[in-house]
Design a protein around this motif. Structure first.
Motif, PDB file in Angstrom:
ATOM      1  N   PHE A 197      -9.523 -32.923  30.556  1.00 34.87           N
ATOM      2  CA  PHE A 197      -8.265 -32.637  30.251  1.00 34.87           C
ATOM      3  C   PHE A 197      -8.266 -31.304  30.028  1.00 34.87           C
ATOM      4  O   PHE A 197      -8.893 -30.705  29.145  1.00 34.87           O
ATOM      5  N   GLU A 198      -7.225 -30.554  30.621  1.00 37.57           N
ATOM      6  CA  GLU A 198      -7.045 -29.001  30.253  1.00 37.57           C
ATOM      7  C   GLU A 198      -5.617 -28.905  29.732  1.00 37.57           C
ATOM      8  O   GLU A 198      -4.757 -29.250  30.110  1.00 37.57           O
ATOM      9  N   PRO A 199      -5.448 -28.251  28.416  1.00 34.73           N
ATOM     10  CA  PRO A 199      -4.111 -28.011  27.842  1.00 34.73           C
ATOM     11  C   PRO A 199      -3.219 -27.118  28.393  1.00 34.73           C
ATOM     12  O   PRO A 199      -3.672 -26.302  29.236  1.00 34.73           O
ATOM     13  N   PHE A 200      -2.155 -26.940  27.807  1.00 33.90           N
ATOM     14  CA  PHE A 200      -1.071 -25.987  27.906  1.00 33.90           C
ATOM     15  C   PHE A 200      -1.722 -24.488  27.964  1.00 33.90           C
ATOM     16  O   PHE A 200      -2.397 -24.018  27.044  1.00 33.90           O
ATOM     17  N   ILE A 201      -1.437 -23.663  29.066  1.00 35.19           N
ATOM     18  CA  ILE A 201      -1.768 -22.242  28.843  1.00 35.19           C
ATOM     19  C   ILE A 201      -0.733 -21.559  29.537  1.00 35.19           C
ATOM     20  O   ILE A 201       0.088 -21.765  30.472  1.00 35.19           O
ATOM     21  N   LEU A 202      -0.575 -20.457  28.883  1.00 31.35           N
ATOM     22  CA  LEU A 202       0.681 -19.620  29.664  1.00 31.35           C
ATOM     23  C   LEU A 202       0.463 -18.127  29.504  1.00 31.35           C
ATOM     24  O   LEU A 202      -0.039 -17.624  28.286  1.00 31.35           O
ATOM     25  N   HIS A 203       0.597 -17.247  30.408  1.00 31.78           N
ATOM     26  CA  HIS A 203       0.430 -15.948  30.414  1.00 31.78           C
ATOM     27  C   HIS A 203       1.563 -15.232  30.541  1.00 31.78           C
ATOM     28  O   HIS A 203       2.638 -15.427  31.269  1.00 31.78           O
ATOM     29  N   VAL A 204       1.909 -14.177  29.462  1.00 30.36           N
ATOM     30  CA  VAL A 204       3.096 -13.348  29.423  1.00 30.36           C
ATOM     31  C   VAL A 204       2.849 -12.023  29.509  1.00 30.36           C
ATOM     32  O   VAL A 204       2.003 -11.535  28.715  1.00 30.36           O
ATOM     33  N   THR A 208       6.966 -14.282  31.824  1.00 34.35           N
ATOM     34  CA  THR A 208       5.906 -15.176  32.219  1.00 34.35           C
ATOM     35  C   THR A 208       5.238 -14.818  33.497  1.00 34.35           C
ATOM     36  O   THR A 208       6.269 -14.747  34.456  1.00 34.35           O
ATOM     37  N   THR A 209       3.867 -14.894  33.571  1.00 32.22           N
ATOM     38  CA  THR A 209       3.446 -14.702  34.832  1.00 32.22           C
ATOM     39  C   THR A 209       2.750 -15.863  35.444  1.00 32.22           C
ATOM     40  O   THR A 209       2.333 -15.819  36.694  1.00 32.22           O
ATOM     41  N   SER A 210       2.080 -16.884  34.507  1.00 35.55           N
ATOM     42  CA  SER A 210       1.474 -17.836  35.332  1.00 35.55           C
ATOM     43  C   SER A 210       1.660 -18.820  33.958  1.00 35.55           C
ATOM     44  O   SER A 210       1.633 -18.753  32.882  1.00 35.55           O
ATOM     45  N   SER A 211       1.566 -20.286  34.249  1.00 39.38           N
ATOM     46  CA  SER A 211       1.660 -21.329  33.377  1.00 39.38           C
ATOM     47  C   SER A 211       1.137 -22.693  33.790  1.00 39.38           C
ATOM     48  O   SER A 211       1.046 -22.970  34.965  1.00 39.38           O
ATOM     49  N   CYS A 212       0.599 -23.549  32.913  1.00 34.29           N
ATOM     50  CA  CYS A 212       0.271 -24.950  33.027  1.00 34.29           C
ATOM     51  C   CYS A 212       0.640 -25.633  31.825  1.00 34.29           C
ATOM     52  O   CYS A 212       0.272 -25.173  30.858  1.00 34.29           O
ATOM     53  N   SER A 213       1.254 -26.874  32.246  1.00 31.76           N
ATOM     54  CA  SER A 213       1.802 -27.530  31.154  1.00 31.76           C
ATOM     55  C   SER A 213       0.664 -28.391  30.379  1.00 31.76           C
ATOM     56  O   SER A 213       0.809 -29.022  29.520  1.00 31.76           O
ATOM     57  N   GLY A 214      -0.552 -28.697  31.149  1.00 32.16           N
ATOM     58  CA  GLY A 214      -1.628 -29.335  30.807  1.00 32.16           C
ATOM     59  C   GLY A 214      -1.967 -30.299  31.969  1.00 32.16           C
ATOM     60  O   GLY A 214      -1.005 -30.721  32.399  1.00 32.16           O
ATOM     61  N   ARG A 215      -2.972 -30.908  32.112  1.00 31.20           N
ATOM     62  CA  ARG A 215      -3.181 -31.796  33.100  1.00 31.20           C
ATOM     63  C   ARG A 215      -4.531 -32.537  32.909  1.00 31.20           C
ATOM     64  O   ARG A 215      -5.441 -32.229  32.091  1.00 31.20           O
TER      65      ARG A 215
END
Length: 225
Positions: free
Chosen positions: A126-133, A50-57
């Motif tokens: 509201f911004e959802p989960f995002i993940l870079h892999v 994984t290189t970056s992430s956000c669980s949502g906010r």
């Protein structure tokens, strides 16, 4: 001594930064707790990291200004753009207006101010989960992408260097007011009751977001390991 591949070197560097106590380069400074299970799972795979992430906010953001083709335009971060409130925790959503810095931000009542091209909007997001892999090869990236798509992450894609962006479209983005430069105040277009409605919608989206993350975690575990 066996020389590591560029991918293995990159992965080792990322894992070392995750284990470090130093803050990362994100505004928050560390990884969201809700992201840790899926991050730990993916990073245990020899061909992914994984290189970056956000669980949502949710965030309340005042638009800034920027120079575009010789003209000053509003929108985006730009100069003067700032967050009034940000949280990755659904428990912080209710009554967020009582938690902002009222010494510097004056929250006014409902305004009938008309929109124009110079208006710096206040946006409720509201911004959802995002993940870079980052994946070792295209075959691995393709498997991860297909798994994410099958879980409903329809905004996902594969970029250069086998970097998979896992995204879902359950966002909320609506103007609730504007910045009055003359009085240095935030003025609302909507009532407090309407903001409470947005808060409740965000809570529903937080719940859906967490459920989708759990489904993705289990599907990756079952299909890629």
């Amino acid at each position: 001594m066996v020389r590591q591949s560029p991918f293995d070197q990159k992965k080792a560097s990322i894992l070392a930064s995750i284990d470090s106590e130093k803050p990362d380069f994100s505004p928050k400074g560390d990884i969201d707790v809700l992201c840790m299970p899926i991050i730990d799972l993916i990073n245990s795979h020899q061909d992914m990291v994984t290189t970056s992430s956000c669980s949502g906010r949710i965030s309340i953001f005042v638009e800034g200004t920027k120079l575009h083709k010789g003209q000053v335009k509003t929108g985006g971060k730009g100069e003067g753009g700032r967050w009034l409130f940000v949280t990755h925790n659904s428990q912080d959503v209710p009554n967020w207006m009582d938690k902002i810095d009222v010494d510097n931000i004056k929250v006014s009542g409902v305004s009938t101010n008309l929109l124009n091209e110079d208006t710096r909007l206040v946006l409720y997001k509201f911004e959802p989960f995002i993940l870079h892999v980052k994946c070792r090869d295209f075959n691995t990236a393709s498997k991860l992408f297909n798994t994410a798509m099958a879980c409903g992450f329809r905004e996902s894609g594969i970029g250069s260097n086998n970097l998979v962006a896992i995204r879902i479209n359950i966002k909320l983005d609506t103007p609730i007011g504007y910045y009055d430069q003359e009085t240095d105040a935030i003025k609302l277009y909507v009532s407090r009751q309407y903001i409470n409605i947005l808060d409740n919608l965000s809570l529903f989206k937080f719940k859906e977001n967490t459920s989708k993350m759990e489904v993705l975690h289990d599907r990756i575990k079952n299909q890629l390991f």
